[in-house]
Each structure stands twice: as C-alpha cells, then as structure tokens.
Design a protein around this motif. Structure first.
Motif, PDB file in Angstrom:
ATOM      1  N   ASP A   1       0.820  -1.211   0.000  1.00 18.63           N
ATOM      2  CA  ASP A   1       0.000   0.000   0.000  1.00 18.63           C
ATOM      3  C   ASP A   1       0.856   1.264   0.000  1.00 18.63           C
ATOM      4  OD1 ASP A   1      -2.164  -1.713   0.261  1.00 18.63           O
ATOM      5  OD2 ASP A   1      -2.289  -1.483   2.445  1.00 18.63           O
ATOM      6  N   LEU A   2       0.273   2.329  -0.554  1.00 20.19           N
ATOM      7  CA  LEU A   2       0.816   3.658  -0.333  1.00 20.19           C
ATOM      8  C   LEU A   2       0.541   4.003   1.125  1.00 20.19           C
ATOM      9  CD1 LEU A   2       1.885   6.407  -1.698  1.00 20.19           C
ATOM     10  CD2 LEU A   2      -0.517   7.086  -1.576  1.00 20.19           C
ATOM     11  N   ILE A   3       1.557   4.394   1.852  1.00 19.41           N
ATOM     12  CA  ILE A   3       1.411   4.698   3.274  1.00 19.41           C
ATOM     13  C   ILE A   3       1.511   6.204   3.488  1.00 19.41           C
ATOM     14  CG2 ILE A   3       2.364   4.370   5.580  1.00 19.41           C
ATOM     15  CD1 ILE A   3       1.113   1.851   4.451  1.00 19.41           C
ATOM     16  N   VAL A   4       0.471   6.776   4.090  1.00 17.08           N
ATOM     17  CA  VAL A   4       0.478   8.189   4.465  1.00 17.08           C
ATOM     18  C   VAL A   4       0.582   8.256   5.984  1.00 17.08           C
ATOM     19  CG1 VAL A   4      -0.762  10.378   4.408  1.00 17.08           C
ATOM     20  CG2 VAL A   4      -0.976   8.766   2.497  1.00 17.08           C
ATOM     21  N   LEU A   5       1.592   8.954   6.474  1.00 20.72           N
ATOM     22  CA  LEU A   5       1.786   9.083   7.922  1.00 20.72           C
ATOM     23  C   LEU A   5       0.900  10.201   8.459  1.00 20.72           C
ATOM     24  CD1 LEU A   5       5.680   8.775   8.051  1.00 20.72           C
ATOM     25  CD2 LEU A   5       4.020   7.029   8.715  1.00 20.72           C
ATOM     26  N   LEU A   6      -0.116   9.819   9.216  1.00 21.52           N
ATOM     27  CA  LEU A   6      -0.979  10.820   9.850  1.00 21.52           C
ATOM     28  C   LEU A   6      -0.356  11.309  11.157  1.00 21.52           C
ATOM     29  CD1 LEU A   6      -4.424   9.067   9.271  1.00 21.52           C
ATOM     30  CD2 LEU A   6      -3.325  10.832   7.869  1.00 21.52           C
ATOM     31  N   ALA A   7       0.348  10.421  11.852  1.00 18.99           N
ATOM     32  CA  ALA A   7       1.076  10.765  13.083  1.00 18.99           C
ATOM     33  C   ALA A   7       2.221   9.770  13.225  1.00 18.99           C
ATOM     34  CB  ALA A   7       0.151  10.711  14.291  1.00 18.99           C
ATOM     35  N   GLY A   8       3.320  10.232  13.795  1.00 21.62           N
ATOM     36  CA  GLY A   8       4.465   9.350  13.983  1.00 21.62           C
ATOM     37  C   GLY A   8       5.471   9.459  12.855  1.00 21.62           C
TER      38      GLY A   8
ATOM     39  N   VAL B   1      19.485   2.903   6.395  1.00 22.77           N
ATOM     40  CA  VAL B   1      18.320   3.781   6.279  1.00 22.77           C
ATOM     41  C   VAL B   1      18.485   4.628   5.020  1.00 22.77           C
ATOM     42  CG1 VAL B   1      17.060   5.702   7.305  1.00 22.77           C
ATOM     43  CG2 VAL B   1      17.913   3.843   8.761  1.00 22.77           C
ATOM     44  N   VAL B   2      17.509   4.564   4.154  1.00 22.27           N
ATOM     45  CA  VAL B   2      17.550   5.301   2.897  1.00 22.27           C
ATOM     46  C   VAL B   2      16.834   6.640   3.033  1.00 22.27           C
ATOM     47  CG1 VAL B   2      16.843   5.258   0.464  1.00 22.27           C
ATOM     48  CG2 VAL B   2      17.692   3.174   1.551  1.00 22.27           C
ATOM     49  N   ALA B   3      15.719   6.659   3.766  1.00 24.83           N
ATOM     50  CA  ALA B   3      14.931   7.884   3.894  1.00 24.83           C
ATOM     51  C   ALA B   3      14.126   7.841   5.171  1.00 24.83           C
ATOM     52  CB  ALA B   3      14.003   8.043   2.689  1.00 24.83           C
ATOM     53  N   GLY B   4      13.848   9.015   5.713  1.00 19.11           N
ATOM     54  CA  GLY B   4      13.007   9.129   6.891  1.00 19.11           C
ATOM     55  C   GLY B   4      11.843  10.061   6.631  1.00 19.11           C
ATOM     56  N   TYR B   5      10.685   9.740   7.173  1.00 16.67           N
ATOM     57  CA  TYR B   5       9.479  10.526   6.906  1.00 16.67           C
ATOM     58  C   TYR B   5       8.740  10.825   8.197  1.00 16.67           C
ATOM     59  CZ  TYR B   5      10.320   9.060   2.106  1.00 16.67           C
ATOM     60  OH  TYR B   5      10.889   8.835   0.890  1.00 16.67           O
ATOM     61  N   GLY B   6       7.954  11.928   8.182  1.00 10.88           N
ATOM     62  CA  GLY B   6       7.190  12.342   9.338  1.00 10.88           C
ATOM     63  C   GLY B   6       5.734  12.589   8.992  1.00 10.88           C
ATOM     64  N   PRO B   7       4.983  13.195   9.909  1.00 14.57           N
ATOM     65  CA  PRO B   7       3.545  13.396   9.725  1.00 14.57           C
ATOM     66  C   PRO B   7       3.200  14.122   8.418  1.00 14.57           C
ATOM     67  CG  PRO B   7       4.168  13.868  11.978  1.00 14.57           C
ATOM     68  CD  PRO B   7       5.447  13.672  11.231  1.00 14.57           C
ATOM     69  N   SER B   8       2.138  13.665   7.782  1.00 13.40           N
ATOM     70  CA  SER B   8       1.595  14.212   6.535  1.00 13.40           C
ATOM     71  C   SER B   8       2.485  13.957   5.318  1.00 13.40           C
ATOM     72  CB  SER B   8       1.311  15.717   6.665  1.00 13.40           C
ATOM     73  OG  SER B   8       0.349  15.951   7.667  1.00 13.40           O
ATOM     74  N   GLU B   9       3.477  13.074   5.457  1.00 14.33           N
ATOM     75  CA  GLU B   9       4.292  12.661   4.316  1.00 14.33           C
ATOM     76  C   GLU B   9       3.876  11.258   3.898  1.00 14.33           C
ATOM     77  OE1 GLU B   9       8.388  15.164   4.929  1.00 14.33           O
ATOM     78  OE2 GLU B   9       8.243  13.238   5.978  1.00 14.33           O
ATOM     79  N   PHE B  10       4.247  10.867   2.668  1.00 15.04           N
ATOM     80  CA  PHE B  10       3.801   9.568   2.165  1.00 15.04           C
ATOM     81  C   PHE B  10       4.996   8.731   1.713  1.00 15.04           C
ATOM     82  CE2 PHE B  10       3.462  12.630  -1.314  1.00 15.04           C
ATOM     83  CZ  PHE B  10       4.132  11.998  -2.361  1.00 15.04           C
ATOM     84  N   LEU B  11       4.817   7.417   1.785  1.00 11.93           N
ATOM     85  CA  LEU B  11       5.861   6.455   1.450  1.00 11.93           C
ATOM     86  C   LEU B  11       5.425   5.679   0.216  1.00 11.93           C
ATOM     87  CD1 LEU B  11       6.004   7.029   4.585  1.00 11.93           C
ATOM     88  CD2 LEU B  11       7.050   4.785   4.817  1.00 11.93           C
ATOM     89  N   GLY B  12       6.244   5.692  -0.820  1.00 11.37           N
ATOM     90  CA  GLY B  12       5.928   4.954  -2.037  1.00 11.37           C
ATOM     91  C   GLY B  12       6.904   5.314  -3.137  1.00 11.37           C
ATOM     92  N   GLU B  13       6.882   4.512  -4.199  1.00  5.91           N
ATOM     93  CA  GLU B  13       7.804   4.700  -5.314  1.00  5.91           C
ATOM     94  C   GLU B  13       7.111   4.228  -6.580  1.00  5.91           C
ATOM     95  OE1 GLU B  13      11.143   3.822  -8.005  1.00  5.91           O
ATOM     96  OE2 GLU B  13      10.192   2.212  -6.885  1.00  5.91           O
ATOM     97  N   ILE B  14       7.667   4.561  -7.754  1.00  6.41           N
ATOM     98  CA  ILE B  14       7.008   4.300  -9.031  1.00  6.41           C
ATOM     99  C   ILE B  14       6.725   2.814  -9.235  1.00  6.41           C
ATOM    100  CG2 ILE B  14       9.159   4.086 -10.333  1.00  6.41           C
ATOM    101  CD1 ILE B  14       5.907   5.798 -11.519  1.00  6.41           C
TER     102      ILE B  14
END
Length: 574
Positions: free
Chosen positions: A56-63, A78-91
C-alpha cells in the motif's frame, strides 16, 4: 534478529522537489481518506517489506517511519526518513514491481493505507494528487538509481549475457547495483556466501526474493512481477492488437481501449520504447519545460492501465499470419494472439558502427541510450556522441550536466542538417559541448575498458585519438520488421509502406484503396518510426497512434465487423 532502523548506517536521505518529501495539506489528506483505511502502528511495525508483490501507499498521519535497505540483515541502511503528513511509495507501486525496500515505523503513530487499486483510481481521477505522486515517485526513483539501491547484478563485463541483462535493467528503468566480477572484491565474497559457481553467472539477487541465475528477459521481469498481467478480456479474438509500446503504440492502445475495444499491447523490451530513454523532450505540446522519456512512458502506461489494456511485456513478435478474416501474431513465449485489427509500432533501433571490438565494449563503454544509468557509468567524462539527430542532441545536453567534456561527432558539416533548431542553439551556447563536424570514428581503443576512440576528419590523412569514458551511438536506424518476413510491403530500407505509397502489385486490398497508415494487408496499420516516411518525432508518433485506431474501426466497418466491437465505437477526435 531484526535490525533496528535507528541503528542502521547513516546514509544520505532522499530529498524531494522542496528538500524533503512533499507534506500533504489538510485538503489533500481529506481526499486521500476516501480511498484508504486508517490504523494505529507501533514502533518497529513493518509497513511493507522488500519482496512484497503488492503493498500500500502509506500516508503518515502521526508518527515517523524509515525506508530501509536490507532490513533485518547485516549492513541494513536507512535510505529515507518521513514524518507526519508525508507519504511512502515509489514508481514500482504503479508498474507492479515487487518492493525492494522496507518501510518500518520508528515511533508509535497512525497511518492511512491506500491499496494499489485505489492509488490507480487516484491517478485517474484526482489530477492534483496524480501529478504530485507521479513527479515525487519519479524523483525518488532517480535518487535511488544514483545510490545503486535495489537489485544486485553480478557478472563479467566481458560476458554477453551480463551486457544483455544490463540493457534489460536500463531500458525498463529498474534500480540496481552492478558488481563487475573483474573489479569488485565484494562480488567474489557474495558468490562464496551464496555458493554460486562462476559457470552460473551472471546472477541477479532480488531483495526479499530469489537469486536468478542467468535469467532470460521474461524470467527476470516475471520474478519482479512486471512482465504483464493476465488479460482483462476472455480468450478469443481481441479487437485490437498493438505490437510495440513506444509513444505510437502507447497512444494507440489508450485510444483503442478508451473507445471500448478489447486491446492488447505487446512489447519485447520496455514500455516507452527508445523515447523512454530520452533525458528531456522539449518540443512536445503542453510541456513548456519539457518532460523526460521516463515520465512520458509512466504517464502513458498509467493511462493504458486505467482503460483496461492488457499489457504483455518481454514478448517478442516472431510471425504474422492471416486466416478467415482474423490476424494472428505469434510471440517467442509461445503465445499467439488473434485480433481483428493490428497496429505495428515496433519502431527502429540505432545502427551499429562497423568497428572492430564494438561488441566487446557494448554496454560497458559503448551505449545506445543516454540515461542516468549510462551517465553514472561514465562519471565525469569526457564522452563522445556519434550522430546529428535530436536524440544525439538531447543526449549531449543531458551528459553535459555531469561530464566535463562532451564531443558530438557528425558526418555533416553542421548540426542543423538534421537537428531541431532549439537543440542546436542550446548546444552552441553550452561550453562543455564540442562539435566535431565531417568526422568519423574509425577505431575503439582500450584494454579492459573503453579508453579512447580514433577519429578521422574528411579531407585529412592523419587520424587523432580522443580519450573518452564512453561512446554513445545515435546513427541511422534499422526498423523492427524482421519478424514480418517480407509479408508486408516495405521500402528499400525495410520500413513499412502505408497508404498511397504502396505499389499496386503489393496490395492485398482486392481493388480497394488502402487507408492512410494502412499497410499492404487490410486491417494492419503502421505508426511511428517503423513506418516509411515518418518524421521521427514523439508528437507525430502519438498522433499517428491515435489516428490509426480510428482508421482501424473504419476498416472493420467496411468489412462488416464493426458491430462486433465493444460498447463504444471510436468517434472523430475531439
């Protein structure tokens, strides 16, 4: 024991168009909530793992969460770090490729999970989000390629199968790391750990998946889950078969399927064709800043999937036949597809220079595309480009970003003989690009790798050597018509004749006049570079692909078969 992402090695993290992952605003999050489901997560939860076929495309609402290479294994990074309101995914999510990285929550929080099927709906129905996701995915893909993350290829530069796999990986815009058997100490260590003998090389290691030993192109794409999907239509005769997935073929498949025709698109190498390897297309209407061939291919593929086109990859057409009013194309995987209409968009491949040792350096010093992959291989250069067309010009400008010197070698005395003026102007203003007119490459020089080329200028007896890290060849073109075995009328260079250009003695139309873009056999059309007299431009190929669908329907009407087409018949272009 799983590796804690926080303890993984500190690697450079991904950046986006604004320095980090785009932050979604409240309105965008509101739209996305209509396509996904929310759940709480704890620190250490795996949101998706390398090897997952769908995720799934993951959207961080919190955390917070990290993208980790080799999660749970020694050397995880670790390749990348993400926080609230960011999304995880690739083409790869949209192309169907297995995940090659893992996503792990690094703190307790809440996520919105959007399944791939719903993500495709977003790409089709939400223009703002669609553009944001696609551009971010492509940028992340580019950065991952520069980090040599993803698949691992181990093989010798002198091995033909290694060079074949390098081309498959590059043309399909996959992310990989190549360990050359002759130069990489790590390669030998990995082979010993896997107990793989030299005789089994080359191999490809799929993160979270199998070790592939000298796989064929189809086997490789199957292992990555991107060779195509089962047909959306029942077995039998499809309305339209498009052979070749360059711009013309993609346009034809989109036009056909959007009008209700059961459409199959078959491609032997990669979606987007040669145009998909272009670094920047700047004369395509509606994109004043230009767009990359990768973006064009991605957008076209998404449209084809949206309308239900059956996509068949790594499938090389081997023969054409006709019986009882139905065309049949056989493929090298054993499948034969029957169709009421066929559009041939198999394009053309750049010619090879008649040079000794050319095969030895192909893929490892000599290239036929200029993408990020080839640019990385050449480092800071210098490099030489042979050819004076638009593809050569685009390659020169792209390579000049990273290479200290780019030499453009042309047989004519000026670039404007065969190159668009906007490219000529930019090249003339670029201090890193040097044009060598009326010049030919006569020899390749090097021991284990290409080190220089020998040049001779017309009217001069002496030759000179030019030190280069890479030679890029964009000369002439050979049409992809060998599989037709001369059944359709061709010009003297092998390109397909269409419409009024077909000699009367080659027509199979029973006295009827062939339609524009129609070949010597009724119901078979040719578009793009494979067609005699084409202008060799992306926009022209796309236009021809769309027009050919309308003409195919007209031909079916004249044969009394149009009423057998799906619910919607092609209408005049609007």
């Amino acid at each position: 024991m799983d590796t804690d992402p926080a303890e993984a090695s500190a690697e450079p993290r991904l950046v986006s168009l604004v320095g980090r992952s785009p932050v979604l605003d409240a309105a965008q999050l509101g739209v996305l909530r209509g396509y996904g489901s929310e759940r709480d997560v704890a620190a250490g939860d795996v949101l998706f793992a390398d090897g997952d076929e769908t995720y799934d495309l993951i959207v961080l609402l919190a955390g917070t969460a990290d993208i980790v290479e080799g999660y749970g294994r020694p050397g995880a990074a670790v390749v990348a770090g993400y926080g609230p309101s960011e999304f995880l995914g690739e083409i790869g999510m949209l192309t169907g490729q297995r995940a090659f990285l893992s996503a792990v929550a690094t703190s307790a929080g809440r996520v919105l999970a959007v399944p791939v099927a719903q993500l495709r709906r977003i790409m089709a129905q939400e223009p703002g989000l669609s553009d944001l996701f696609l551009r971010t995915f492509l940028l992340r893909h580019s950065i991952l390629m520069s980090r040599s993350t993803g698949l691992t290829l181990i093989g010798s530069r002198f091995d033909r199968d290694t060079r074949r796999l390098l081309e498959v990986l590059a043309r399909n815009r996959l992310v990989w790391n190549w360990l050359d058997l002759e130069e990489s100490p790590e390669a030998e260590q990995i082979l010993q750990g896997l107990d793989v003998p030299i005789a089994d090389l080359p191999i490809i290691i799929v993160p979270g998946g199998p070790v592939l030993r000298n796989p064929g192109s189809r086997a490789l794409l199957d292992a990555l889950a991107i060779s195509g999907h089962a047909g959306a239509y029942p077995p039998g005769v499809c309305d339209l078969l498009v052979v070749g997935a360059g711009p013309g073929g993609l346009a034809a498949s989109v036009a056909g399927a959007s009008e209700g025709m059961a459409t199959t698109l078959a491609e032997d190498t990669a979606l987007g064709g040669q145009a998909g390897t272009s670094s920047r297309i700047e004369n395509y209407l509606g994109f004043p800043a230009g767009l990359s061939g990768e973006e064009l291919a991605a957008r076209g593929t998404l449209q084809a999937q949206k309308f239900g086109v059956r996509i068949k990859l790594a499938a090389k057409a081997t023969s054409l036949s006709f019986q009882d009013g139905v065309h049949q194309v056989a493929f090298d995987d054993g499948e034969a597809i029957q169709a009421k209409s066929v559009i041939i968009a198999t394009g053309a491949r750049y010619n090879r220079l008649p040079l000794d040792r050319l095969a030895e350096f192909e893929g490892v010093g000599v290239y036929y595309a200029a993408t990020q992959t080839e640019a990385q291989a050449c480092g800071t250069g210098p490099v030489a480009i042979v050819g004076g067309g638009n593809s050569a010009g685009q390659a020169a400008l792209f390579l000049s970003r990273s290479c200290a010197e780019v030499y453009v070698i042309i047989r004519h005395d000026a670039l404007d003989t065969s190159m668009s003026r906007y490219l000529v102007d930019r090249i003339e203003r670029n201090p890193r690009i040097v044009v060598r007119p009326s010049t030919h490459v006569t020899a390749l020089i090097g021991t284990d790798q290409l080190e220089a080329v020998r040049l001779r200028r017309e009217g001069r007896q002496e030759a000179d050597e030019l030190a280069v890290a890479g030679l890029f060849i964009f000369i002439g073109a050979k049409p992809g018509t060998g599989w037709l075995a001369g059944q359709l009328a061709e010009d003297r260079h092998g390109f397909l004749l269409t419409g009024s250009d077909i000699p009367a003695d080659r027509l199979e139309h029973g006295g009827r006049t062939p339609l524009f873009l129609e070949t010597s056999r009724p119901g078979i059309f040719a578009v793009g570079d494979v067609r005699s007299g084409s202008v060799k431009r992306v926009a022209a190929a796309i236009g021809e692909g769309s027009v050919a669908v309308r003409l195919a329907f007209e031909r079916l009407q004249s044969a009394g078969q149009a009423d057998l087409i799906g619910p919607a018949a092609p209408q005049p272009t609007s």
